[in-house]
Design an enzyme around this catalytic site. Structure first.
Site, PDB file in Angstrom:
ATOM      1  N   TYR A   1      -2.323  39.015  48.380  1.00  0.00           N
ATOM      2  CA  TYR A   1      -1.948  40.024  49.393  1.00  0.00           C
ATOM      3  C   TYR A   1      -1.220  41.176  48.697  1.00  0.00           C
ATOM      4  CZ  TYR A   1       1.283  42.487  52.333  1.00  0.00           C
ATOM      5  OH  TYR A   1       2.016  43.498  52.916  1.00  0.00           O
TER       6      TYR A   1
ATOM      7  N   SER B   1       3.995  48.031  50.507  1.00  0.00           N
ATOM      8  CA  SER B   1       5.013  46.983  50.659  1.00  0.00           C
ATOM      9  C   SER B   1       5.880  46.904  49.414  1.00  0.00           C
ATOM     10  CB  SER B   1       4.312  45.631  50.887  1.00  0.00           C
ATOM     11  OG  SER B   1       5.226  44.565  50.752  1.00  0.00           O
TER      12      SER B   1
ATOM     13  N   LYS C   1      -2.070  45.473  47.737  1.00  0.00           N
ATOM     14  CA  LYS C   1      -1.232  46.664  47.940  1.00  0.00           C
ATOM     15  C   LYS C   1      -1.126  47.452  46.628  1.00  0.00           C
ATOM     16  CE  LYS C   1      -0.212  45.984  52.280  1.00  0.00           C
ATOM     17  NZ  LYS C   1      -0.792  46.840  53.334  1.00  0.00           N
TER      18      LYS C   1
HETATM   19  C1  WQD Z   1      12.561  36.263  54.233  1.00  0.00           C
HETATM   20  C2  WQD Z   1      13.565  35.221  53.758  1.00  0.00           C
HETATM   21  C3  WQD Z   1      12.581  33.184  52.970  1.00  0.00           C
HETATM   22  C4  WQD Z   1      11.025  31.757  56.790  1.00  0.00           C
HETATM   23  C5  WQD Z   1       7.279  38.813  53.285  1.00  0.00           C
HETATM   24  C6  WQD Z   1       6.172  39.379  52.456  1.00  0.00           C
HETATM   25  C7  WQD Z   1       6.283  40.873  52.433  1.00  0.00           C
HETATM   26  C8  WQD Z   1       6.302  41.396  53.842  1.00  0.00           C
HETATM   27  C9  WQD Z   1       7.469  40.790  54.607  1.00  0.00           C
HETATM   28  C10 WQD Z   1       4.124  42.025  54.627  1.00  0.00           C
HETATM   29  C11 WQD Z   1      13.109  34.513  52.491  1.00  0.00           C
HETATM   30  C12 WQD Z   1      13.438  32.943  54.207  1.00  0.00           C
HETATM   31  C13 WQD Z   1      11.631  32.531  55.823  1.00  0.00           C
HETATM   32  C14 WQD Z   1      11.608  30.503  57.138  1.00  0.00           C
HETATM   33  C15 WQD Z   1      13.355  30.901  55.547  1.00  0.00           C
HETATM   34  N1  WQD Z   1       5.093  41.110  54.509  1.00  0.00           N
HETATM   35  N2  WQD Z   1      12.776  32.106  55.225  1.00  0.00           N
HETATM   36  N3  WQD Z   1      12.764  30.129  56.508  1.00  0.00           N
HETATM   37  O1  WQD Z   1       9.078  36.689  52.049  1.00  0.00           O
HETATM   38  O2  WQD Z   1      10.867  38.505  52.082  1.00  0.00           O
HETATM   39  O3  WQD Z   1       8.510  39.082  52.675  1.00  0.00           O
HETATM   40  O4  WQD Z   1       7.265  39.377  54.590  1.00  0.00           O
HETATM   41  O5  WQD Z   1       4.143  43.161  54.239  1.00  0.00           O
HETATM   42  O6  WQD Z   1       5.174  41.388  51.735  1.00  0.00           O
HETATM   43  O7  WQD Z   1       6.322  38.917  51.132  1.00  0.00           O
HETATM   44  O8  WQD Z   1       9.864  37.708  54.248  1.00  0.00           O
HETATM   45  O9  WQD Z   1      10.507  36.712  56.401  1.00  0.00           O
HETATM   46  O10 WQD Z   1       8.893  35.434  54.912  1.00  0.00           O
HETATM   47  O11 WQD Z   1      11.291  35.618  54.267  1.00  0.00           O
HETATM   48  O12 WQD Z   1      14.417  30.534  54.992  1.00  0.00           O
HETATM   49  O13 WQD Z   1      11.108  29.746  58.004  1.00  0.00           O
HETATM   50  O14 WQD Z   1      13.667  34.204  54.764  1.00  0.00           O
HETATM   51  O15 WQD Z   1      12.771  32.151  52.020  1.00  0.00           O
HETATM   52  O16 WQD Z   1      14.235  34.276  51.683  1.00  0.00           O
HETATM   53  P1  WQD Z   1       9.625  37.927  52.665  1.00  0.00           P
HETATM   54  P2  WQD Z   1      10.073  36.331  55.027  1.00  0.00           P
END
Ligand code: WQD
Length: 333
Positions: free
Chosen positions: A149, A124, A153
């Protein structure tokens, strides 16, 4: 080739199994169904015309893994099986270290016993941590993360690197994913986490389907063009094809290789929300709330190495990702 796909009933795993079958391989799924449903295996059958071989297996259990290897000559392994909820890992670090590290080490021991020397590992972008400039390049330090998590990785990449040093005829490709979203065009496979989604796109899908009241955008005051966080969103089918290319690369090379799988473009939360509304003709209720702990303002991939080494690049557009996500979410499968 006979390809063991651990976690193959999950979101990325099931899409990868479809691409493996489309390419004429024989994928064998080992999944403990702790964060997936057996129905995904049946749906793979509906898409490809053949239900893949499935074993309910906890990859940290050597006896269960040995049984699978004793039933099939496994030519290579794609290792997805892991706990992957960032927030949950902060609350349950021991479960994450035990599960995510034991499964990899047990898998390596059983692969060695049965003479299987090719592995594609699901890593990741989180391994780049908060201090690298973006776009992230593979040669940058990938030695820290912001959650247990993410640390699993980093540690698994270390374990695989050291294993390859000790076993020069072994091949490990470490695929560093950015933000996979979207769904298979059939609408039969998609991102369907248990409970309330942590990730953005499945949460949007639940709001659009009326299962959740509104989206909260976590933070509108970041140092980005529109104040919301930027990420490198890539279509899950592009990601799945990247695994096929990585498998072909592993078959021809030895040693360890880290490779980014991303589009190379950063898209903000607001841009994604607006694209989703536009392409699907849906008004999405949302509010801008406080920042979420641990979020970085912006990061995306330098995708050059995947193009050069694997001949892979993302082909789906943001519109494709939004359209396919809704096509899956609205079925409520
Ligand atoms: C993306 C953006 C949130 C939800 C994570 C893990 C990464 C991988 C992918 C496993 C951010 C914003 C989110 C919401 C929001 N997972 N958001 N409202 O955090 O970039 O990555 O998932 O491998 O390891 O860290 O993805 O989709 O959670 O967030 O505004 O209800 O969407 O703040 O900016 P992230 P995400």
């Amino acid at each position: 080739m006979n390809i063991l796909v651990t976690g193959g009933a999950g979101y990325i795993g099931s899409h990868t199994v479809v691409e493996l079958m489309n390419a004429g391989h024989n994928p064998i799924i080992a999944d403990d169904l702790s964060n997936a449903h057996y129905s995904a295996v049946d749906r793979i059958g509906k898409i490809t015309g053949k239900v893949p071989t499935f074993y309910k297996v906890n990859c940290a259990c050597k006896a269960q893994l040995r049984h699978v290897f004793s039933q099939h000559k496994i030519d290579a392994v794609i290792h997805f099986a892991a706990f992957k909820a960032v927030g949950e890992s902060v609350k349950k670090p021991l479960e994450y270290y035990r599960n995510n590290l034991d499964s990899t080490m047990t898998l390596l021991e059983v692969m060695e016993e049965f003479g299987c020397k090719k592995l594609v590992f699901s890593s990741s972008a989180t391994v780049y941590g908060p201090n690298n400039p973006h776009p992230y390049k593979e040669e940058m330090p990938a030695i820290q993360s912001s959650s247990p998590y993410g640390w699993t990785k980093v540690m698994n990449e270390r374990i695989l690197t050291d294993y390859c040093t000790a076993h020069p005829d072994f091949s490990a490709v470490l695929l560093r994913y950015f933000n996979p979203i979207g769904a298979h065009e059939s609408g039969l496979l998609g991102d369907d986490p248990n409970g309330i989604p942590n990730n953005l796109m499945p949460y949007i899908g639940r709001v659009a389907a009326g299962q959740l009241e509104k989206l909260t955008i976590f933070g509108g005051d970041y140092e980005t063009p529109d104040g919301t966080c930027q990420r490198d969103y890539l279509h899950v089918v592009d990601l799945a094809v990247g695994h096929l290319k990585a498998l072909e690369y592993a078959a021809e090379h030895n040693g360890v290789e880290a490779i980014n799988l991303g589009t190379g473009n950063g898209i903000s939360v607001l841009e994604l929300v607006n694209a989703f509304q536009k392409v699907n003709g849906i008004k999405l209720p949302y509010v801008v709330g406080p920042r979420r702990d641990g979020d970085l303002p912006a990061f995306w991939a330098d995708a050059t190495k995947a193009k050069q080494l694997l001949g892979w690049e993302a082909t789906h557009t943001v519109e494709d990702m939004c359209r396919s996500s809704w096509n899956f979410a609205k079925k409520g499968v």
